[in-house]
Design an enzyme around this catalytic site. Sequence first.
Site, mmCIF file in Angstrom:
data_model
loop_
_atom_site.group_PDB
_atom_site.id
_atom_site.type_symbol
_atom_site.label_atom_id
_atom_site.label_comp_id
_atom_site.label_asym_id
_atom_site.label_seq_id
_atom_site.Cartn_x
_atom_site.Cartn_y
_atom_site.Cartn_z
ATOM 1 N N ARG A 213 -11.689 -3.092 8.023
ATOM 2 C CA ARG A 213 -11.774 -4.531 8.309
ATOM 3 C C ARG A 213 -11.174 -4.871 9.667
ATOM 4 O O ARG A 213 -11.556 -5.878 10.266
ATOM 5 C CB ARG A 213 -11.139 -5.332 7.174
ATOM 6 C CG ARG A 213 -11.988 -5.313 5.893
ATOM 7 C CD ARG A 213 -11.369 -6.111 4.777
ATOM 8 N NE ARG A 213 -10.058 -5.628 4.408
ATOM 9 C CZ ARG A 213 -9.812 -4.739 3.446
ATOM 10 N NH1 ARG A 213 -10.808 -4.234 2.759
ATOM 11 N NH2 ARG A 213 -8.588 -4.356 3.175
ATOM 12 N N GLU B 169 1.902 6.104 -0.473
ATOM 13 C CA GLU B 169 2.781 6.045 -1.640
ATOM 14 C C GLU B 169 2.721 7.355 -2.432
ATOM 15 O O GLU B 169 3.737 7.865 -2.875
ATOM 16 C CB GLU B 169 2.381 4.866 -2.532
ATOM 17 C CG GLU B 169 3.355 4.613 -3.653
ATOM 18 C CD GLU B 169 3.005 3.364 -4.438
ATOM 19 O OE1 GLU B 169 3.627 3.161 -5.479
ATOM 20 O OE2 GLU B 169 2.112 2.602 -4.021
#
Length: 188
Positions: A72, A109
């Site tokens: 994006r 993560e």
Amino acid sequence: MSATRASGADQELRELLLSRIHDVPDYPKPGVMFKDITPLLADAQAFTALTDALAELCRLYGATKVVGLEARGFILAAPVAVRAGLGFVPVRKAGKLPGATLAQAYELEYGTAEIEMHADALVPGDRVLVIDDVLATGGTAEASLKLIRRAGAEVAGVAVLMELGFLPGRERLAAELGGAPLEALITV
């Protein structure tokens, strides 16, 4: 936007942008509130206002190139580069660019990822503004700043449409920014 530049016009911009960003509950998984920017992109007035605000940051911080982060970030950064009269450099996921590239791994993560840009896209003396849609944990943005410096260019700053203030992205980027500004048009 920075407190020193806050104004009624900035508040109007934030309200316009926020009014065009839709919340999608439980996407992509239960418990997540996804911020969908596609209605903003479909609204010519809002998309133009966003493009103009980001192009102004290019001028304010003396950028000579604009980096857009996949995916994006490409949608936002390319028209900003055109509006500001600057070159656009895509930073992509590993393996998506032809030819010689510079790569930078970063921690997620649960695991690692890698981004790349063309090895010759930036040169010493370039001042680069990184643009993305959202700043969350800051991993991709941090890796892009390392790539920019490895190419010999300077970081003019990072600009995002939206910062998720409850996540540690800003803190993660602080050291790598080296004093360059981090601008979020909206913080949620």
